[in-house]
Design a protein around this motif. Structure first.
Motif, PDB file in Angstrom:
ATOM      1  N   MET A   1      -9.207   5.530  -0.319  1.00 53.48           N
ATOM      2  CA  MET A   1      -7.863   4.992  -0.125  1.00 53.48           C
ATOM      3  C   MET A   1      -7.753   4.429   1.287  1.00 53.48           C
ATOM      4  SD  MET A   1      -4.232   7.079   0.096  1.00 53.48           S
ATOM      5  CE  MET A   1      -3.922   7.282  -1.622  1.00 53.48           C
ATOM      6  N   SER A   2      -7.252   3.214   1.376  1.00 49.26           N
ATOM      7  CA  SER A   2      -7.060   2.616   2.695  1.00 49.26           C
ATOM      8  C   SER A   2      -5.889   3.296   3.403  1.00 49.26           C
ATOM      9  CB  SER A   2      -6.796   1.116   2.569  1.00 49.26           C
ATOM     10  OG  SER A   2      -5.475   0.886   2.117  1.00 49.26           O
ATOM     11  N   VAL A   3      -5.899   3.185   4.723  1.00 50.98           N
ATOM     12  CA  VAL A   3      -4.817   3.805   5.496  1.00 50.98           C
ATOM     13  C   VAL A   3      -3.485   3.119   5.177  1.00 50.98           C
ATOM     14  CG1 VAL A   3      -5.140   2.421   7.594  1.00 50.98           C
ATOM     15  CG2 VAL A   3      -4.242   4.717   7.782  1.00 50.98           C
ATOM     16  N   LYS A   4      -3.526   1.825   4.868  1.00 44.42           N
ATOM     17  CA  LYS A   4      -2.296   1.117   4.500  1.00 44.42           C
ATOM     18  C   LYS A   4      -1.744   1.664   3.182  1.00 44.42           C
ATOM     19  CE  LYS A   4      -0.211  -3.412   4.095  1.00 44.42           C
ATOM     20  NZ  LYS A   4      -0.401  -4.852   4.106  1.00 44.42           N
ATOM     21  N   ALA A   5      -2.625   1.906   2.223  1.00 44.10           N
ATOM     22  CA  ALA A   5      -2.181   2.470   0.947  1.00 44.10           C
ATOM     23  C   ALA A   5      -1.618   3.872   1.140  1.00 44.10           C
ATOM     24  CB  ALA A   5      -3.342   2.494  -0.047  1.00 44.10           C
ATOM     25  N   LYS A   6      -2.250   4.637   2.029  1.00 40.51           N
ATOM     26  CA  LYS A   6      -1.774   6.003   2.313  1.00 40.51           C
ATOM     27  C   LYS A   6      -0.331   5.987   2.809  1.00 40.51           C
ATOM     28  CE  LYS A   6      -2.681   9.907   5.445  1.00 40.51           C
ATOM     29  NZ  LYS A   6      -3.577  10.420   6.496  1.00 40.51           N
ATOM     30  N   TYR A   7      -0.028   5.041   3.696  1.00 41.77           N
ATOM     31  CA  TYR A   7       1.300   4.976   4.308  1.00 41.77           C
ATOM     32  C   TYR A   7       2.232   3.969   3.628  1.00 41.77           C
ATOM     33  CZ  TYR A   7      -0.308   8.017   8.033  1.00 41.77           C
ATOM     34  OH  TYR A   7      -0.786   9.094   8.745  1.00 41.77           O
ATOM     35  N   GLN A   8       1.893   3.533   2.420  1.00 44.00           N
ATOM     36  CA  GLN A   8       2.740   2.569   1.711  1.00 44.00           C
ATOM     37  C   GLN A   8       4.180   3.055   1.558  1.00 44.00           C
ATOM     38  OE1 GLN A   8       1.731  -0.627   0.943  1.00 44.00           O
ATOM     39  NE2 GLN A   8       3.930  -0.884   0.638  1.00 44.00           N
ATOM     40  N   PRO A   9       4.427   4.359   1.308  1.00 43.67           N
ATOM     41  CA  PRO A   9       5.833   4.806   1.242  1.00 43.67           C
ATOM     42  C   PRO A   9       6.611   4.563   2.542  1.00 43.67           C
ATOM     43  CG  PRO A   9       4.401   6.446   0.244  1.00 43.67           C
ATOM     44  CD  PRO A   9       3.509   5.430   0.908  1.00 43.67           C
ATOM     45  N   VAL A  10       5.935   4.601   3.688  1.00 42.37           N
ATOM     46  CA  VAL A  10       6.588   4.303   4.967  1.00 42.37           C
ATOM     47  C   VAL A  10       6.958   2.822   5.006  1.00 42.37           C
ATOM     48  CG1 VAL A  10       6.292   4.213   7.480  1.00 42.37           C
ATOM     49  CG2 VAL A  10       5.385   6.157   6.186  1.00 42.37           C
ATOM     50  N   GLU A  26      -3.983  -3.299  10.602  1.00 41.44           N
ATOM     51  CA  GLU A  26      -4.930  -2.198  10.463  1.00 41.44           C
ATOM     52  C   GLU A  26      -6.163  -2.539  11.280  1.00 41.44           C
ATOM     53  OE1 GLU A  26      -7.270   0.210   6.920  1.00 41.44           O
ATOM     54  OE2 GLU A  26      -5.606  -1.098   6.396  1.00 41.44           O
ATOM     55  N   GLU A  27      -6.526  -1.627  12.191  1.00 41.90           N
ATOM     56  CA  GLU A  27      -7.691  -1.832  13.047  1.00 41.90           C
ATOM     57  C   GLU A  27      -8.498  -0.544  13.101  1.00 41.90           C
ATOM     58  OE1 GLU A  27      -6.658  -3.245  16.961  1.00 41.90           O
ATOM     59  OE2 GLU A  27      -5.139  -4.606  16.154  1.00 41.90           O
ATOM     60  N   ALA A  28      -9.745  -0.638  12.709  1.00 46.66           N
ATOM     61  CA  ALA A  28     -10.684   0.490  12.788  1.00 46.66           C
ATOM     62  C   ALA A  28     -10.114   1.757  12.150  1.00 46.66           C
ATOM     63  CB  ALA A  28     -11.095   0.745  14.241  1.00 46.66           C
ATOM     64  N   GLY A  29      -9.500   1.596  10.992  1.00 47.41           N
ATOM     65  CA  GLY A  29      -8.982   2.756  10.277  1.00 47.41           C
ATOM     66  C   GLY A  29      -7.667   3.308  10.802  1.00 47.41           C
ATOM     67  N   VAL A  30      -7.018   2.569  11.707  1.00 48.89           N
ATOM     68  CA  VAL A  30      -5.720   2.990  12.247  1.00 48.89           C
ATOM     69  C   VAL A  30      -4.674   1.946  11.867  1.00 48.89           C
ATOM     70  CG1 VAL A  30      -4.389   3.476  14.338  1.00 48.89           C
ATOM     71  CG2 VAL A  30      -6.765   4.232  14.177  1.00 48.89           C
ATOM     72  N   LEU A  31      -3.602   2.406  11.249  1.00 51.80           N
ATOM     73  CA  LEU A  31      -2.506   1.524  10.877  1.00 51.80           C
ATOM     74  C   LEU A  31      -1.542   1.435  12.050  1.00 51.80           C
ATOM     75  CD1 LEU A  31      -1.496  -0.088   8.401  1.00 51.80           C
ATOM     76  CD2 LEU A  31       0.005   1.844   7.915  1.00 51.80           C
ATOM     77  N   LYS A  32      -1.230   0.210  12.445  1.00 55.62           N
ATOM     78  CA  LYS A  32      -0.291  -0.008  13.547  1.00 55.62           C
ATOM     79  C   LYS A  32       0.976  -0.626  12.975  1.00 55.62           C
ATOM     80  CE  LYS A  32      -3.845  -0.433  17.030  1.00 55.62           C
ATOM     81  NZ  LYS A  32      -4.379  -1.210  18.137  1.00 55.62           N
ATOM     82  N   ILE A  33       2.092   0.060  13.224  1.00 52.07           N
ATOM     83  CA  ILE A  33       3.395  -0.372  12.706  1.00 52.07           C
ATOM     84  C   ILE A  33       4.319  -0.629  13.882  1.00 52.07           C
ATOM     85  CG2 ILE A  33       5.402   0.302  11.338  1.00 52.07           C
ATOM     86  CD1 ILE A  33       3.591   2.208   9.784  1.00 52.07           C
ATOM     87  N   LYS A  34       4.993  -1.768  13.830  1.00 53.13           N
ATOM     88  CA  LYS A  34       5.959  -2.106  14.873  1.00 53.13           C
ATOM     89  C   LYS A  34       7.203  -2.635  14.181  1.00 53.13           C
ATOM     90  CE  LYS A  34       6.447  -4.809  19.029  1.00 53.13           C
ATOM     91  NZ  LYS A  34       6.798  -6.183  19.239  1.00 53.13           N
ATOM     92  N   GLY A  35       8.378  -2.319  14.721  1.00 50.63           N
ATOM     93  CA  GLY A  35       9.614  -2.850  14.170  1.00 50.63           C
ATOM     94  C   GLY A  35      10.827  -2.309  14.887  1.00 50.63           C
ATOM     95  N   ASN A  64       5.441   1.936  16.748  1.00 51.97           N
ATOM     96  CA  ASN A  64       6.358   1.605  17.832  1.00 51.97           C
ATOM     97  C   ASN A  64       7.637   1.101  17.180  1.00 51.97           C
ATOM     98  OD1 ASN A  64       7.686   0.800  20.112  1.00 51.97           O
ATOM     99  ND2 ASN A  64       6.306  -0.882  20.608  1.00 51.97           N
ATOM    100  N   ILE A  65       8.574   2.031  16.968  1.00 50.09           N
ATOM    101  CA  ILE A  65       9.845   1.698  16.329  1.00 50.09           C
ATOM    102  C   ILE A  65      10.942   1.786  17.390  1.00 50.09           C
ATOM    103  CG2 ILE A  65      11.446   2.231  14.443  1.00 50.09           C
ATOM    104  CD1 ILE A  65       8.599   1.623  13.447  1.00 50.09           C
ATOM    105  N   THR A  66      11.609   0.678  17.625  1.00 50.18           N
ATOM    106  CA  THR A  66      12.712   0.663  18.578  1.00 50.18           C
ATOM    107  C   THR A  66      14.028   0.692  17.805  1.00 50.18           C
ATOM    108  OG1 THR A  66      12.664  -1.751  18.643  1.00 50.18           O
ATOM    109  CG2 THR A  66      11.372  -0.587  20.320  1.00 50.18           C
ATOM    110  N   VAL A  67      15.142   0.802  18.536  1.00 52.93           N
ATOM    111  CA  VAL A  67      16.475   0.878  17.924  1.00 52.93           C
ATOM    112  C   VAL A  67      17.341  -0.232  18.515  1.00 52.93           C
ATOM    113  CG1 VAL A  67      18.541   2.316  17.687  1.00 52.93           C
ATOM    114  CG2 VAL A  67      16.278   3.362  17.567  1.00 52.93           C
ATOM    115  N   SER A  68      17.997  -1.007  17.650  1.00 51.89           N
ATOM    116  CA  SER A  68      18.822  -2.115  18.150  1.00 51.89           C
ATOM    117  C   SER A  68      20.193  -1.656  18.637  1.00 51.89           C
ATOM    118  CB  SER A  68      18.965  -3.216  17.096  1.00 51.89           C
ATOM    119  OG  SER A  68      19.575  -2.734  15.933  1.00 51.89           O
ATOM    120  N   ASP A  69      20.790  -0.640  18.001  1.00 52.23           N
ATOM    121  CA  ASP A  69      22.124  -0.166  18.406  1.00 52.23           C
ATOM    122  C   ASP A  69      22.041   1.300  18.819  1.00 52.23           C
ATOM    123  OD1 ASP A  69      24.770   0.465  18.808  1.00 52.23           O
ATOM    124  OD2 ASP A  69      25.451  -0.142  16.817  1.00 52.23           O
TER     125      ASP A  69
END
Length: 126
Positions: A1-10, A26-35, A64-69
């Motif tokens: 299972m790819s790391v992206k598939a693992k974290y698909q619910p996120v 996805e880089e070297a088995g690490v999923l990077k999420i920003k938003g 890296n999840i930031t907050v707008s308000d």
């Protein structure tokens, strides 16, 4: 299972919450999420889902999840049958914190025992 598939619910939750400026790589088995989440509550929902899947300190994900308000914890639209104590329990885990929600909404609420469907309430930062 790819790391992206693992974290698909996120990723699905991010779409449901309309996370802005989302970027997933996805880089070297690490999923990077920003938003950017609308509120701290939504950011917490994302982190709770990450921890549910990957544990407290997942080594296969960087987010890296930031907050707008940051002025509020969340904004809540009242549904039929809700009370301030029920809403407080949902967001804070403590129904007695209804007083803080009432105080943050005295511009539209005159009595903590009277709220109406479709009112938008500020859920304050504690």
């Amino acid at each position: 299972m790819s790391v992206k598939a693992k974290y698909q619910p996120v990723l699905d939750l991010g779409e449901k919450l309309a996370i802005k400026d989302g970027n997933v790589t996805e880089e070297a088995g690490v999923l990077k999420i920003k938003g950017e989440a609308a509120t701290q509550y939504e950011k917490n929902l994302i982190w709770d889902k990450i921890k549910e899947i990957g544990g407290e300190s997942p080594s296969d994900l960087k987010a890296n999840i930031t907050v707008s308000d940051t002025s509020v914890y969340h904004r809540h639209t009242v549904k039929s049958g809700e009370s301030l104590s029920l809403i407080a329990k949902h967001y804070y885990g403590d129904p007695m914190k209804y007083k803080q929600i009432f105080e943050a909404n005295t511009g539209i609420l005159k009595n903590p025992d009277v709220i109406h469907p479709d009112q938008e309430l500020v859920i304050p930062n504690l």
